[in-house]
Write a protein that holds these residues in place. Structure first.
Motif, PDB file in Angstrom:
ATOM      1  N   GLY A 185      -1.454   5.200  -9.567  1.00 23.26           N
ATOM      2  CA  GLY A 185      -1.900   5.555  -8.226  1.00 23.26           C
ATOM      3  C   GLY A 185      -2.819   4.511  -7.623  1.00 23.26           C
ATOM      4  N   ILE A 186      -3.743   4.016  -8.433  1.00 24.19           N
ATOM      5  CA  ILE A 186      -4.667   2.989  -7.956  1.00 24.19           C
ATOM      6  C   ILE A 186      -3.890   1.723  -7.612  1.00 24.19           C
ATOM      7  CG2 ILE A 186      -6.579   1.485  -8.625  1.00 24.19           C
ATOM      8  CD1 ILE A 186      -7.557   3.910 -10.384  1.00 24.19           C
ATOM      9  N   ALA A 187      -3.013   1.298  -8.499  1.00 23.17           N
ATOM     10  CA  ALA A 187      -2.229   0.077  -8.280  1.00 23.17           C
ATOM     11  C   ALA A 187      -1.370   0.190  -7.021  1.00 23.17           C
ATOM     12  CB  ALA A 187      -1.362  -0.216  -9.499  1.00 23.17           C
ATOM     13  N   ALA A 188      -0.827   1.367  -6.764  1.00 23.23           N
ATOM     14  CA  ALA A 188       0.028   1.561  -5.582  1.00 23.23           C
ATOM     15  C   ALA A 188      -0.744   1.369  -4.281  1.00 23.23           C
ATOM     16  CB  ALA A 188       0.656   2.946  -5.622  1.00 23.23           C
ATOM     17  N   ALA A 189      -2.040   1.595  -4.317  1.00 19.70           N
ATOM     18  CA  ALA A 189      -2.854   1.491  -3.107  1.00 19.70           C
ATOM     19  C   ALA A 189      -3.407   0.084  -2.875  1.00 19.70           C
ATOM     20  CB  ALA A 189      -4.004   2.489  -3.187  1.00 19.70           C
ATOM     21  N   LEU A 190      -3.135  -0.833  -3.791  1.00 18.17           N
ATOM     22  CA  LEU A 190      -3.691  -2.191  -3.707  1.00 18.17           C
ATOM     23  C   LEU A 190      -2.664  -3.193  -3.206  1.00 18.17           C
ATOM     24  CD1 LEU A 190      -5.500  -2.198  -7.168  1.00 18.17           C
ATOM     25  CD2 LEU A 190      -6.581  -1.933  -4.918  1.00 18.17           C
ATOM     26  N   ASP A 191      -3.151  -4.265  -2.569  1.00 20.57           N
ATOM     27  CA  ASP A 191      -2.253  -5.359  -2.224  1.00 20.57           C
ATOM     28  C   ASP A 191      -1.935  -6.139  -3.511  1.00 20.57           C
ATOM     29  OD1 ASP A 191      -4.141  -7.628  -2.629  1.00 20.57           O
ATOM     30  OD2 ASP A 191      -5.165  -6.775  -0.905  1.00 20.57           O
ATOM     31  N   ASP A 192      -0.984  -7.043  -3.441  1.00 16.37           N
ATOM     32  CA  ASP A 192      -0.487  -7.730  -4.639  1.00 16.37           C
ATOM     33  C   ASP A 192      -1.567  -8.470  -5.416  1.00 16.37           C
ATOM     34  OD1 ASP A 192       2.056  -6.807  -4.114  1.00 16.37           O
ATOM     35  OD2 ASP A 192       2.714  -8.652  -3.136  1.00 16.37           O
ATOM     36  N   VAL A 193      -2.401  -9.227  -4.726  1.00 12.18           N
ATOM     37  CA  VAL A 193      -3.432 -10.023  -5.403  1.00 12.18           C
ATOM     38  C   VAL A 193      -4.470  -9.114  -6.060  1.00 12.18           C
ATOM     39  CG1 VAL A 193      -5.274 -11.714  -5.044  1.00 12.18           C
ATOM     40  CG2 VAL A 193      -3.080 -12.008  -3.903  1.00 12.18           C
ATOM     41  N   THR A 194      -4.902  -8.106  -5.344  1.00 11.59           N
ATOM     42  CA  THR A 194      -5.904  -7.187  -5.875  1.00 11.59           C
ATOM     43  C   THR A 194      -5.324  -6.370  -7.024  1.00 11.59           C
ATOM     44  OG1 THR A 194      -6.816  -7.081  -3.642  1.00 11.59           O
ATOM     45  CG2 THR A 194      -7.624  -5.471  -5.218  1.00 11.59           C
ATOM     46  N   ARG A 195      -4.061  -6.001  -6.935  1.00  5.30           N
ATOM     47  CA  ARG A 195      -3.391  -5.267  -8.013  1.00  5.30           C
ATOM     48  C   ARG A 195      -3.376  -6.088  -9.300  1.00  5.30           C
ATOM     49  NH1 ARG A 195       1.500  -4.768  -5.924  1.00  5.30           N
ATOM     50  NH2 ARG A 195       0.775  -3.060  -4.623  1.00  5.30           N
ATOM     51  N   MET A 196      -3.123  -7.376  -9.165  1.00  5.01           N
ATOM     52  CA  MET A 196      -3.123  -8.243 -10.356  1.00  5.01           C
ATOM     53  C   MET A 196      -4.510  -8.271 -10.997  1.00  5.01           C
ATOM     54  SD  MET A 196      -0.538 -11.310  -9.095  1.00  5.01           S
ATOM     55  CE  MET A 196      -1.564 -12.526  -9.805  1.00  5.01           C
TER      56      MET A 196
ATOM     57  N   MET B  75       0.829  -1.181   0.000  1.00  6.50           N
ATOM     58  CA  MET B  75       0.000   0.000   0.000  1.00  6.50           C
ATOM     59  C   MET B  75       0.873   1.243   0.000  1.00  6.50           C
ATOM     60  SD  MET B  75      -3.344  -0.033   2.418  1.00  6.50           S
ATOM     61  CE  MET B  75      -4.830  -0.416   1.589  1.00  6.50           C
ATOM     62  N   GLN B  76       0.364   2.312  -0.591  1.00  5.34           N
ATOM     63  CA  GLN B  76       1.154   3.528  -0.613  1.00  5.34           C
ATOM     64  C   GLN B  76       1.259   4.124   0.778  1.00  5.34           C
ATOM     65  OE1 GLN B  76      -1.185   5.593  -3.517  1.00  5.34           O
ATOM     66  NE2 GLN B  76      -2.010   6.991  -2.036  1.00  5.34           N
ATOM     67  N   THR B  77       2.224   5.030   0.979  1.00  9.23           N
ATOM     68  CA  THR B  77       2.514   5.532   2.315  1.00  9.23           C
ATOM     69  C   THR B  77       1.448   6.470   2.858  1.00  9.23           C
ATOM     70  OG1 THR B  77       3.862   7.263   1.345  1.00  9.23           O
ATOM     71  CG2 THR B  77       4.995   5.261   2.067  1.00  9.23           C
ATOM     72  N   ASP B  78       0.840   7.305   2.046  1.00  4.16           N
ATOM     73  CA  ASP B  78      -0.194   8.230   2.512  1.00  4.16           C
ATOM     74  C   ASP B  78      -1.545   7.779   1.973  1.00  4.16           C
ATOM     75  OD1 ASP B  78      -1.821  10.249   3.352  1.00  4.16           O
ATOM     76  OD2 ASP B  78      -0.702  11.849   2.390  1.00  4.16           O
ATOM     77  N   PRO B  79      -2.342   7.081   2.792  1.00  2.00           N
ATOM     78  CA  PRO B  79      -3.604   6.555   2.301  1.00  2.00           C
ATOM     79  C   PRO B  79      -4.631   7.629   1.997  1.00  2.00           C
ATOM     80  CG  PRO B  79      -3.395   6.158   4.640  1.00  2.00           C
ATOM     81  CD  PRO B  79      -2.089   6.734   4.172  1.00  2.00           C
ATOM     82  N   ALA B  80      -4.384   8.871   2.402  1.00  3.90           N
ATOM     83  CA  ALA B  80      -5.330   9.942   2.134  1.00  3.90           C
ATOM     84  C   ALA B  80      -5.297  10.359   0.673  1.00  3.90           C
ATOM     85  CB  ALA B  80      -5.030  11.132   3.023  1.00  3.90           C
ATOM     86  N   ILE B  81      -4.212  10.028  -0.026  1.00  5.64           N
ATOM     87  CA  ILE B  81      -4.067  10.474  -1.411  1.00  5.64           C
ATOM     88  C   ILE B  81      -3.943   9.268  -2.325  1.00  5.64           C
ATOM     89  CG2 ILE B  81      -2.644  11.770  -3.019  1.00  5.64           C
ATOM     90  CD1 ILE B  81      -1.672  13.407  -0.577  1.00  5.64           C
ATOM     91  N   VAL B  82      -4.917   9.126  -3.227  1.00  2.34           N
ATOM     92  CA  VAL B  82      -4.864   8.086  -4.248  1.00  2.34           C
ATOM     93  C   VAL B  82      -4.991   8.799  -5.586  1.00  2.34           C
ATOM     94  CG1 VAL B  82      -5.948   6.031  -5.214  1.00  2.34           C
ATOM     95  CG2 VAL B  82      -5.939   6.363  -2.748  1.00  2.34           C
ATOM     96  N   SER B  83      -3.932   8.765  -6.377  1.00  4.88           N
ATOM     97  CA  SER B  83      -3.958   9.413  -7.685  1.00  4.88           C
ATOM     98  C   SER B  83      -4.993   8.739  -8.569  1.00  4.88           C
ATOM     99  CB  SER B  83      -2.592   9.327  -8.356  1.00  4.88           C
ATOM    100  OG  SER B  83      -1.642  10.013  -7.594  1.00  4.88           O
ATOM    101  N   ARG B  84      -5.667   9.528  -9.393  1.00  3.28           N
ATOM    102  CA  ARG B  84      -6.708   8.999 -10.274  1.00  3.28           C
ATOM    103  C   ARG B  84      -6.116   8.503 -11.582  1.00  3.28           C
ATOM    104  NH1 ARG B  84     -12.430  12.082 -10.276  1.00  3.28           N
ATOM    105  NH2 ARG B  84     -13.314  10.374  -9.080  1.00  3.28           N
ATOM    106  N   ASN B  85      -5.143   7.629 -11.478  1.00  5.20           N
ATOM    107  CA  ASN B  85      -4.566   6.994 -12.659  1.00  5.20           C
ATOM    108  C   ASN B  85      -4.192   5.562 -12.288  1.00  5.20           C
ATOM    109  OD1 ASN B  85      -1.942   7.068 -11.391  1.00  5.20           O
ATOM    110  ND2 ASN B  85      -1.747   9.189 -12.048  1.00  5.20           N
ATOM    111  N   ALA B  86      -3.844   4.773 -13.284  1.00  8.75           N
ATOM    112  CA  ALA B  86      -3.560   3.351 -13.039  1.00  8.75           C
ATOM    113  C   ALA B  86      -2.421   3.172 -12.035  1.00  8.75           C
ATOM    114  CB  ALA B  86      -3.244   2.643 -14.353  1.00  8.75           C
TER     115      ALA B  86
END
Length: 66
Positions: A14-25, A1-12
């Motif tokens: 940013g979204i991928a950075a906020a997901l765990d490995d299985v969910t990212r896949m 997961m990304q370091t600052d959960p308050a900010i999720v960039s609206r691009n692939a």
């Protein structure tokens, strides 16, 4: 997961950075399989889900201490 959960960039990325490995896949699988006309909706849906998930994760410790 990304370091600052308050900010999720609206691009692939940013979204991928906020997901765990299985969910990212799964996210990338859906993204690669999507028709071009469906990508914007898919990105919106995943971004919303990740935003809620990270918001809940951020609030959980505060609730536990109350």
């Amino acid at each position: 997961m990304q370091t600052d959960p308050a900010i999720v960039s609206r691009n692939a990325k940013g979204i991928a950075a906020a997901l765990d490995d299985v969910t990212r896949m799964e996210f990338f699988r859906q993204l690669l399989a999507a028709e071009p006309d469906d990508i914007e909706q898919l990105m919106r849906r995943w971004w919303a889900a990740v935003t809620v998930q990270t918001s809940l994760a951020r609030e959980t410790p505060e609730r536990a201490s109350v």
